[in-house]
Design a protein around this motif. Structure first.
Motif, PDB file in Angstrom:
ATOM      1  N   CYS A   3       6.437  12.712   6.950  1.00 29.18           N
ATOM      2  CA  CYS A   3       5.287  12.078   6.494  1.00 29.18           C
ATOM      3  C   CYS A   3       4.439  12.964   5.614  1.00 29.18           C
ATOM      4  O   CYS A   3       3.573  12.607   4.722  1.00 29.18           O
ATOM      5  CB  CYS A   3       4.451  11.529   7.627  1.00 29.18           C
ATOM      6  SG  CYS A   3       5.217  10.121   8.293  1.00 29.18           S
ATOM      7  N   LYS A   4       4.467  14.330   6.092  1.00 29.80           N
ATOM      8  CA  LYS A   4       3.901  15.629   4.981  1.00 29.80           C
ATOM      9  C   LYS A   4       4.504  15.639   3.779  1.00 29.80           C
ATOM     10  O   LYS A   4       3.634  15.717   2.640  1.00 29.80           O
ATOM     11  CB  LYS A   4       4.157  17.021   5.702  1.00 29.80           C
ATOM     12  CG  LYS A   4       2.873  16.976   6.916  1.00 29.80           C
ATOM     13  CD  LYS A   4       3.215  18.287   7.507  1.00 29.80           C
ATOM     14  CE  LYS A   4       2.212  18.595   8.899  1.00 29.80           C
ATOM     15  NZ  LYS A   4       2.136  19.882   9.380  1.00 29.80           N
ATOM     16  N   ALA A   5       5.889  15.216   3.515  1.00 30.15           N
ATOM     17  CA  ALA A   5       6.363  15.176   2.313  1.00 30.15           C
ATOM     18  C   ALA A   5       5.768  14.109   1.594  1.00 30.15           C
ATOM     19  O   ALA A   5       5.753  13.935   0.173  1.00 30.15           O
ATOM     20  CB  ALA A   5       7.952  15.262   2.432  1.00 30.15           C
ATOM     21  N   PHE A   6       5.250  12.855   2.245  1.00 28.27           N
ATOM     22  CA  PHE A   6       4.509  11.634   1.719  1.00 28.27           C
ATOM     23  C   PHE A   6       3.318  12.077   1.210  1.00 28.27           C
ATOM     24  O   PHE A   6       2.417  11.263   0.927  1.00 28.27           O
ATOM     25  CB  PHE A   6       4.958  10.686   2.451  1.00 28.27           C
ATOM     26  CG  PHE A   6       6.244   9.788   2.341  1.00 28.27           C
ATOM     27  CD1 PHE A   6       6.430   8.519   1.397  1.00 28.27           C
ATOM     28  CD2 PHE A   6       7.368  10.275   2.674  1.00 28.27           C
ATOM     29  CE1 PHE A   6       7.393   7.953   1.365  1.00 28.27           C
ATOM     30  CE2 PHE A   6       8.727   9.643   2.688  1.00 28.27           C
ATOM     31  CZ  PHE A   6       8.581   8.519   1.969  1.00 28.27           C
ATOM     32  N   GLU A   7       2.874  13.137   1.543  1.00 21.09           N
ATOM     33  CA  GLU A   7       1.498  13.617   1.428  1.00 21.09           C
ATOM     34  C   GLU A   7       0.397  12.847   2.165  1.00 21.09           C
ATOM     35  O   GLU A   7      -0.698  12.658   1.778  1.00 21.09           O
ATOM     36  CB  GLU A   7       0.957  13.568  -0.169  1.00 21.09           C
ATOM     37  CG  GLU A   7       1.977  14.377  -0.945  1.00 21.09           C
ATOM     38  CD  GLU A   7       1.554  14.471  -2.450  1.00 21.09           C
ATOM     39  OE1 GLU A   7       0.313  14.262  -2.907  1.00 21.09           O
ATOM     40  OE2 GLU A   7       2.418  14.162  -3.643  1.00 21.09           O
ATOM     41  N   MET A   8       0.838  12.558   3.405  1.00 19.21           N
ATOM     42  CA  MET A   8      -0.084  12.063   4.457  1.00 19.21           C
ATOM     43  C   MET A   8      -0.698  13.276   5.323  1.00 19.21           C
ATOM     44  O   MET A   8      -0.076  14.252   5.546  1.00 19.21           O
ATOM     45  CB  MET A   8       0.818  11.159   5.274  1.00 19.21           C
ATOM     46  CG  MET A   8       1.583   9.981   4.743  1.00 19.21           C
ATOM     47  SD  MET A   8       2.424   9.055   5.784  1.00 19.21           S
ATOM     48  CE  MET A   8       1.094   7.834   6.547  1.00 19.21           C
TER      49      MET A   8
ATOM     50  N   VAL B 130       0.588  -1.148   0.196  1.00 25.49           N
ATOM     51  CA  VAL B 130      -0.113   0.056  -0.094  1.00 25.49           C
ATOM     52  C   VAL B 130       0.879   1.177   0.114  1.00 25.49           C
ATOM     53  O   VAL B 130       2.161   1.256   0.481  1.00 25.49           O
ATOM     54  CB  VAL B 130      -0.923  -0.096   1.168  1.00 25.49           C
ATOM     55  CG1 VAL B 130      -2.011  -1.181   1.337  1.00 25.49           C
ATOM     56  CG2 VAL B 130      -0.117  -0.080   2.486  1.00 25.49           C
ATOM     57  N   GLU B 131       0.363   2.411  -0.491  1.00 19.07           N
ATOM     58  CA  GLU B 131       1.114   3.677  -0.496  1.00 19.07           C
ATOM     59  C   GLU B 131       0.765   4.358   0.813  1.00 19.07           C
ATOM     60  O   GLU B 131      -0.178   4.139   1.635  1.00 19.07           O
ATOM     61  CB  GLU B 131       0.726   4.328  -1.688  1.00 19.07           C
ATOM     62  CG  GLU B 131       0.980   4.072  -3.079  1.00 19.07           C
ATOM     63  CD  GLU B 131       0.374   5.052  -4.128  1.00 19.07           C
ATOM     64  OE1 GLU B 131      -0.380   5.766  -3.803  1.00 19.07           O
ATOM     65  OE2 GLU B 131       0.642   4.755  -5.353  1.00 19.07           O
ATOM     66  N   LEU B 132       1.732   5.265   1.100  1.00 15.88           N
ATOM     67  CA  LEU B 132       1.608   6.162   2.236  1.00 15.88           C
ATOM     68  C   LEU B 132       0.731   7.371   1.726  1.00 15.88           C
ATOM     69  O   LEU B 132       0.100   7.740   2.724  1.00 15.88           O
ATOM     70  CB  LEU B 132       3.046   6.680   2.670  1.00 15.88           C
ATOM     71  CG  LEU B 132       3.957   5.654   3.114  1.00 15.88           C
ATOM     72  CD1 LEU B 132       5.192   6.235   3.935  1.00 15.88           C
ATOM     73  CD2 LEU B 132       3.228   4.341   4.178  1.00 15.88           C
ATOM     74  N   ARG B 133       1.026   7.675   0.717  1.00 19.12           N
ATOM     75  CA  ARG B 133       0.224   8.902   0.114  1.00 19.12           C
ATOM     76  C   ARG B 133      -1.357   8.885   0.324  1.00 19.12           C
ATOM     77  O   ARG B 133      -2.144   7.751   0.210  1.00 19.12           O
ATOM     78  CB  ARG B 133       0.427   9.213  -1.342  1.00 19.12           C
ATOM     79  CG  ARG B 133      -0.075  10.576  -2.080  1.00 19.12           C
ATOM     80  CD  ARG B 133       0.301  10.694  -3.579  1.00 19.12           C
ATOM     81  NE  ARG B 133      -0.436   9.750  -4.151  1.00 19.12           N
ATOM     82  CZ  ARG B 133      -1.532   9.871  -5.000  1.00 19.12           C
ATOM     83  NH1 ARG B 133      -2.072  11.213  -4.894  1.00 19.12           N
ATOM     84  NH2 ARG B 133      -1.869   8.945  -5.869  1.00 19.12           N
ATOM     85  N   ASN B 134      -1.974  10.031   0.798  1.00 15.94           N
ATOM     86  CA  ASN B 134      -3.356  10.107   1.209  1.00 15.94           C
ATOM     87  C   ASN B 134      -3.886   9.276   2.442  1.00 15.94           C
ATOM     88  O   ASN B 134      -5.011   9.122   2.355  1.00 15.94           O
ATOM     89  CB  ASN B 134      -4.333   9.830   0.072  1.00 15.94           C
ATOM     90  CG  ASN B 134      -4.108  10.885  -1.122  1.00 15.94           C
ATOM     91  OD1 ASN B 134      -3.712  12.015  -0.623  1.00 15.94           O
ATOM     92  ND2 ASN B 134      -4.101  10.387  -2.391  1.00 15.94           N
ATOM     93  N   LYS B 135      -2.632   8.622   3.034  1.00 13.73           N
ATOM     94  CA  LYS B 135      -3.256   8.052   4.327  1.00 13.73           C
ATOM     95  C   LYS B 135      -2.966   8.717   5.512  1.00 13.73           C
ATOM     96  O   LYS B 135      -2.345   9.810   5.490  1.00 13.73           O
ATOM     97  CB  LYS B 135      -2.026   6.585   4.469  1.00 13.73           C
ATOM     98  CG  LYS B 135      -2.228   5.700   3.349  1.00 13.73           C
ATOM     99  CD  LYS B 135      -3.497   5.105   3.195  1.00 13.73           C
ATOM    100  CE  LYS B 135      -3.692   4.022   2.195  1.00 13.73           C
ATOM    101  NZ  LYS B 135      -2.994   4.167   0.631  1.00 13.73           N
TER     102      LYS B 135
END
Length: 523
Positions: A157-162, A134-139
């Motif tokens: 994690c903000k850089a991963f768009e979480m 699974v992706e980290l993005r949007n999680k």
């Protein structure tokens, strides 16, 4: 000026020291050799191998500073150093980035099944369909504990768009808003998060903070990561959740028993395990060496270091005068912090009797704050940084004094204030620390070990009901103190007990008729 480096540290730290002092590097020095030569040095730098014992410190007539190139200082007798006016420093910030990055690695490894995929390929297998990730993005990332390390994890994690949601009951809403994060209670964080990362200290309050009940709240595909302390997650409950696919996976760098030899968790494919290495990088070791070298240089130049773990230097006579109250103040701060409901907004410290005239109230107030903060934060709190950390947490500090010490030579009153509650505790030193008043109730309590406080209606049978409930759950009472305002009014009970009272037992006591509140403390 002469400095001894008794354990291996990065060369950059040694080079910095050589600019201001003669540096002796002896990483094989024996305890006997250290004892016979320590009198030559103004500073010593160690890691974990060298033990700076009381015996060594007593021989250290020139020593100004003991520097630990790392975080833990179990190998340094801090009390002996304090008595002799020697500062003890460490390098707590050296591992913040390192642990945060390891947390990210653990999160990605669990989400993308990297560890078991690596093992599969090395066994000459090609099981692509088995390792769907699974992706980290949007999680949603749930952070339990927003200290130095937790903040660094959030940045990454903000850089991963979480999206980020945080449980930290000691972080003011105003500070959270400035950081751009949402605060919530633990149940909400567990319920909505796809990834949960833990960054709190191991205390009686956080022992098994994540257990069966909490794991059942989590999403079926959620992941939990612990690079903080072993014991915060109940490993038996975690095994049941992972083996029954109640959650998606877990990643642990720390364990209840280390090494976790024979742990059934290690048999699971949906667990990522590393051997307590979150703080182990070349950069962290380099930074630790540079940080402690700079601290030593600051002291040798007559300045004040920032990571002091013991009190600011005072002469031996003054230290002996205030020493009993240093211990008392730390206990009063911890007692108040654990007893009050809600997020502390203000701490009031009032010095009574002879203490109202001491010029060293600042040291004692810092110690109160150390007691207030240390059991809730994973980052070390000491007398030097306590006021700054309190300010960052939105806690205001006021001091007062009065000549009225109610028949005692001296006493200290600490009052904690939240939006919903106020709690005060007063103590003195009678050969050992003693609590003499809680709120408006006069008591005589020794603040140590496992303790229990209950507020209740002063009616016949109320004390027996509480005692019976504890007895039913095999909680043995050591001592009991009770106080009341008027007969038939409000009353308070303070117990010492033989073991920590489990949370479910505390809840049963709170639900008893005529009981207003109950709380367990560890001092």
């Amino acid at each position: 000026m002469k400095v001894i480096v008794a354990d291996s540290i990065n060369q950059k730290g040694i080079d910095n020291l050589k600019e201001v002092a003669e540096v002796v590097v002896d990483t094989d020095i024996t305890p006997e050799e250290l004892l016979s030569t320590i009198s030559e040095y103004e500073a010593i730098i160690v890691r974990s191998r060298t033990k700076v014992t009381r015996e060594v410190i007593e021989k250290a007539d020139k020593l100004k500073i003991i520097a630990r190139a790392g975080v833990g200082v179990d190998n340094v007798d801090i009390e002996a150093a304090t008595e002799k006016g020697i500062m003890v420093v460490n390098a707590p910030e050296s591992t913040s980035i390192t642990v945060a990055e390891h947390t990210m690695g653990m999160m990605l490894t669990a989400a993308r099944k990297i560890a078991i995929a690596d093992k599969s390929v090395k066994e000459d297998k090609w099981e692509k369909s088995r390792f769907m990730g699974v992706e980290l993005r949007n999680k949603t990332l749930g952070v339990v504990g927003m200290g130095r390390i937790g903040s660094q994890v959030v940045n990454r994690c903000k850089a991963f768009e979480m999206d980020v949601i945080v449980y930290d009951p000691y972080l003011p809403k105003e500070v959270a808003k400035q950081m751009g994060i949402d605060l919530a209670d633990l149940e909400t964080v567990l319920k909505v998060s796809d990834f949960i990362t833990i960054h709190v200290p191991l205390t009686p309050e956080t022992k098994h903070l994540i257990s069966k009940k909490e794991l059942e709240i989590m999403k079926d595909d959620a992941f939990v990561v612990n690079c903080a302390r072993g014991g915060i997650i109940d490993e038996d409950a975690l095994y049941d959740a992972l083996s029954n696919d109640k959650i998606g996976g877990a990643a642990l760098d720390v364990y209840e028993e280390e090494p976790p030899k024979g742990s059934k968790l290690l048999s699971l494919d949906n667990l990522v395990a590393t051997p307590h290495i979150a703080a182990s990088t070349k950069e962290a070791q380099r930074d630790a060496a540079i940080i402690v070298a700079n601290e030593v240089i600051e002291v040798l130049k007559g300045g004040t270091p920032k990571n002091v773990l013991n009190m600011p230097v005072v002469d031996s006579k003054t230290y002996e005068e205030i020493k009993p109250y240093v211990n008392l103040c730390k206990k009063l701060g911890s007692f108040a912090s654990q007893s009050i409901n809600g997020q502390i907004k203000e701490i009031e410290v009032v010095y009574c009797g002879e203490l109202s005239e001491t010029p060293h109230q600042d040291i004692l107030t810092r110690t109160v704050l150390q007691g207030v903060l240390n059991h809730v934060l994973i980052d070390p709190v000491n007398m030097i940084n306590a006021p700054t950390i309190a300010q960052e947490r939105g806690i205001s500090i006021t001091e007062g004094k009065t000549c009225d010490s109610k028949g005692y030579d001296s006493s200290v009153r600490v009052k904690a204030i939240t939006d919903d509650d106020e709690f005060s505790v007063e103590g003195t030193d009678l050969y050992d620390p003693a609590i003499i008043k809680i709120n408006d109730y006069w008591v005589d309590v020794k603040p140590e070990g496992h303790m229990f406080i209950s507020k209740y209606n002063d009616i016949p049978g109320a004390i027996g009901t509480i005692g019976t409930k504890l007895g039913e759950r095999n909680i043995n009472i050591g001592t009991m103190q009770v106080g009341r305002d008027i007969a038939g009014g409000n009353a308070i009970m303070i117990l010492t007990v033989d073991q920590k009272i489990p949370d479910d037992v505390m809840e049963e006591v709170r639900n008893l008729e005529n009981v207003f509140d109950a709380v367990g403390l560890e001092l």
